[in-house]
Design an enzyme around this catalytic site. Structure first.
Site, mmCIF file in Angstrom:
data_model
loop_
_atom_site.group_PDB
_atom_site.id
_atom_site.type_symbol
_atom_site.label_atom_id
_atom_site.label_comp_id
_atom_site.label_asym_id
_atom_site.label_seq_id
_atom_site.Cartn_x
_atom_site.Cartn_y
_atom_site.Cartn_z
ATOM 1 N N ARG A 1 0.885 -1.178 0.000
ATOM 2 C CA ARG A 1 0.000 0.000 0.000
ATOM 3 C C ARG A 1 0.913 1.216 0.000
ATOM 4 O O ARG A 1 1.734 1.387 0.898
ATOM 5 C CB ARG A 1 -0.897 0.004 1.241
ATOM 6 C CG ARG A 1 -1.592 1.346 1.450
ATOM 7 C CD ARG A 1 -2.663 1.299 2.494
ATOM 8 N NE ARG A 1 -3.859 0.645 1.983
ATOM 9 C CZ ARG A 1 -5.068 0.725 2.542
ATOM 10 N NH1 ARG A 1 -5.242 1.436 3.643
ATOM 11 N NH2 ARG A 1 -6.103 0.100 2.013
ATOM 12 N N HIS B 1 -7.586 0.807 -6.262
ATOM 13 C CA HIS B 1 -7.748 -0.065 -5.084
ATOM 14 C C HIS B 1 -8.426 -1.368 -5.544
ATOM 15 O O HIS B 1 -9.557 -1.662 -5.160
ATOM 16 C CB HIS B 1 -8.586 0.665 -4.035
ATOM 17 C CG HIS B 1 -8.506 0.079 -2.655
ATOM 18 N ND1 HIS B 1 -7.684 -0.980 -2.320
ATOM 19 C CD2 HIS B 1 -9.164 0.424 -1.502
ATOM 20 C CE1 HIS B 1 -7.838 -1.265 -1.039
ATOM 21 N NE2 HIS B 1 -8.727 -0.433 -0.524
ATOM 22 N N GLN C 1 -10.092 -4.041 -3.045
ATOM 23 C CA GLN C 1 -11.370 -3.601 -2.494
ATOM 24 C C GLN C 1 -12.509 -3.935 -3.447
ATOM 25 O O GLN C 1 -13.584 -4.387 -3.026
ATOM 26 C CB GLN C 1 -11.335 -2.082 -2.263
ATOM 27 C CG GLN C 1 -12.646 -1.507 -1.772
ATOM 28 C CD GLN C 1 -12.975 -1.966 -0.362
ATOM 29 O OE1 GLN C 1 -12.157 -1.837 0.533
ATOM 30 N NE2 GLN C 1 -14.178 -2.499 -0.150
ATOM 31 N N ASP D 1 -17.434 7.051 -1.028
ATOM 32 C CA ASP D 1 -16.193 6.882 -0.263
ATOM 33 C C ASP D 1 -15.889 8.226 0.388
ATOM 34 O O ASP D 1 -16.531 9.242 0.079
ATOM 35 C CB ASP D 1 -15.063 6.447 -1.228
ATOM 36 C CG ASP D 1 -13.741 6.138 -0.530
ATOM 37 O OD1 ASP D 1 -13.747 5.931 0.712
ATOM 38 O OD2 ASP D 1 -12.699 6.101 -1.210
ATOM 39 N N CYS E 1 -16.374 1.431 1.147
ATOM 40 C CA CYS E 1 -15.200 0.601 1.467
ATOM 41 C C CYS E 1 -14.741 0.774 2.906
ATOM 42 O O CYS E 1 -14.029 -0.082 3.421
ATOM 43 C CB CYS E 1 -14.064 0.907 0.500
ATOM 44 S SG CYS E 1 -13.404 2.585 0.651
ATOM 45 N N ARG F 1 -13.470 -8.692 2.406
ATOM 46 C CA ARG F 1 -12.070 -8.413 2.070
ATOM 47 C C ARG F 1 -11.228 -9.672 2.302
ATOM 48 O O ARG F 1 -10.330 -9.972 1.519
ATOM 49 C CB ARG F 1 -11.521 -7.246 2.909
ATOM 50 C CG ARG F 1 -12.149 -5.885 2.616
ATOM 51 C CD ARG F 1 -11.850 -5.398 1.197
ATOM 52 N NE ARG F 1 -10.429 -5.314 0.900
ATOM 53 C CZ ARG F 1 -9.614 -4.328 1.246
ATOM 54 N NH1 ARG F 1 -10.092 -3.293 1.890
ATOM 55 N NH2 ARG F 1 -8.327 -4.355 0.913
HETATM 56 N N1 CP Z 1 -11.168 -0.238 2.769
HETATM 57 C C1 CP Z 1 -9.888 -0.267 3.128
HETATM 58 O O1 CP Z 1 -8.962 -0.470 2.308
HETATM 59 O O2 CP Z 1 -9.673 -0.097 4.468
HETATM 60 P P1 CP Z 1 -8.288 0.119 5.211
HETATM 61 O O3 CP Z 1 -7.769 1.479 4.803
HETATM 62 O O4 CP Z 1 -8.621 0.034 6.663
HETATM 63 O O5 CP Z 1 -7.324 -0.960 4.770
HETATM 64 N N1 NVA Z 2 -10.091 6.643 -1.069
HETATM 65 C C1 NVA Z 2 -9.651 6.218 0.238
HETATM 66 C C2 NVA Z 2 -9.842 4.753 0.421
HETATM 67 C C3 NVA Z 2 -9.461 4.220 1.772
HETATM 68 C C4 NVA Z 2 -9.616 2.734 1.882
HETATM 69 C C5 NVA Z 2 -8.207 6.615 0.443
HETATM 70 O O1 NVA Z 2 -7.408 6.476 -0.484
HETATM 71 O O2 NVA Z 2 -7.877 7.085 1.542
#
Ligand code: CP
Ligand code: NVA
Length: 308
Positions: free
Chosen positions: A108, A135, A138, A226, A265, A293
């Site tokens: 990530r 993502h 997700q 989101d 998400c 997930r």
């Molecule tokens: N939805 C999601 O990716 O959550 P986290 O940021 O907690 O991993």
């Molecule tokens: N769009 C959000 C998703 C978090 C899971 C971010 O990138 O922070």
């Protein structure tokens, strides 16, 4: 060839359909088991997953950890702050070293170019656990959740409300691969990257951009939103004000099909992108979506390691 999963199209529609089917089977086979118990066939016994987090995470971190355990393998976690990556060791060298020490890498990070560089130098699969661009893991979970709740993906109508962000990019990519339609309602200046819509449209999906949230929601099967401020973005009152008309409310849900489902998400900000009455209401699938997930990640890992 090494199977990287940087975006959904790295796998393609057939593989994603296989991932969803396998996730449904595996989930059913272990219903009511303790969450740490290994699946009966332990398909990734002996495999180690290295995870790198350069941004915060709850769901992605826990679900990948539980996923590899349930498949019979193990995981280890590095973060930017305590690994040599944080002191400037190159992505290329990190990829080479982790490829000698683990069987797959999940990362990530912020800039999508970093994950592409990691995949270029890694000799084991690299999996995208979120970048500023996309993502995909997700969205495998989201597709699984929708299918599990009886919505056939081809021809389904999705409405996205709010910010044109990484999660939306992967939804639009999925629309092309799985042949569903997305109406994207975003304020001016916060549009998604048009490359995702162009690719999806070339595959036969209808992707439409509107400034009218109620029109986007009209007769939709799925309403999805989101956070308005993603990780790495500065909190900006101006952005929040621009987003406010796109808040998901009961009035907006009432424009969708009866029985339409709500996805998010998480993490969520009740009172910003969605009101509590909707996210905690009967049309919301968020807890199944979060649990999924794990089941989706298992399928992604199995695909990446050539077992699916
Ligand atoms: N939805 C999601 O990716 O959550 P986290 O940021 O907690 O991993
Ligand atoms: N769009 C959000 C998703 C978090 C899971 C971010 O990138 O922070």
């Amino acid at each position: 060839m090494t199977r990287h999963f940087l975006n959904l199209s790295d796998a393609g529609g057939d593989a994603i359909a296989a991932m969803i089917a396998d996730a449904i089977d595996r989930k059913a086979a272990r219903a009511a088991w303790p969450k740490g118990r290994v699946d009966a066939d332990a398909p990734l016994a002996g495999h180690a997953l290295a995870m790198i987090f350069e941004k915060n995470s709850t769901r992605t971190r826990v679900s990948f950890d539980m996923a590899i355990r349930q498949l019979g393998g193990s995981s280890l976690i590095l973060d930017g702050g305590t690994s040599q990556l944080g002191r400037g060791e190159s992505i290329a060298d990190t990829a080479r070293v982790l490829s000698r020490m683990s069987d797959a890498i999940m990362i990530r990070t912020d800039d999508h170019a970093k994950i592409e560089e990691m995949a270029h130098y890694a000799t084991v699969p690299v999996i995208n656990g979120l970048t500023d661009l996309s993502h995909p893991c997700q969205i495998v979970a989201d597709l699984l959740t929708v299918v599990e709740h009886g919505v056939a993906l081809p021809g389904s109508q999705w409405a996205w409300l709010g910010d044109g962000n990484n999660v939306l990019h992967s939804i639009v990519e999925a629309a092309g691969l799985m042949r569903f339609d997305v109406r994207v309602a975003v304020p001016e200046g916060y549009e998604p990257d048009p490359a995702f819509a162009a690719a999806a449209q070339a595959q036969g999906a209808r992707i439409t951009l509107t400034r009218d949230p109620l029109a986007a929601a009209s007769d939709a099967d799925i309403i999805v939103t989101d956070t308005w401020i993603s990780m790495g973005q500065a909190h900006a009152d101006e952005k929040l004000a621009a987003m406010m008309p796109y808040q998901v409310t009961p009035a907006l849900m009432a424009r969708a099909k009866p029985g339409a489902k709500f996805l998010h998400c998480l993490p969520a900000h009740r009172g910003e992108e969605v009101v509590a009455e909707v996210i905690d209401g009967p049309q919301s699938l968020i807890w199944d979506e979060a649990e999924n997930r794990i089941h989706a990640q298992k399928s992604v890992l199995l695909w990446a390691l050539g077992k699916l």
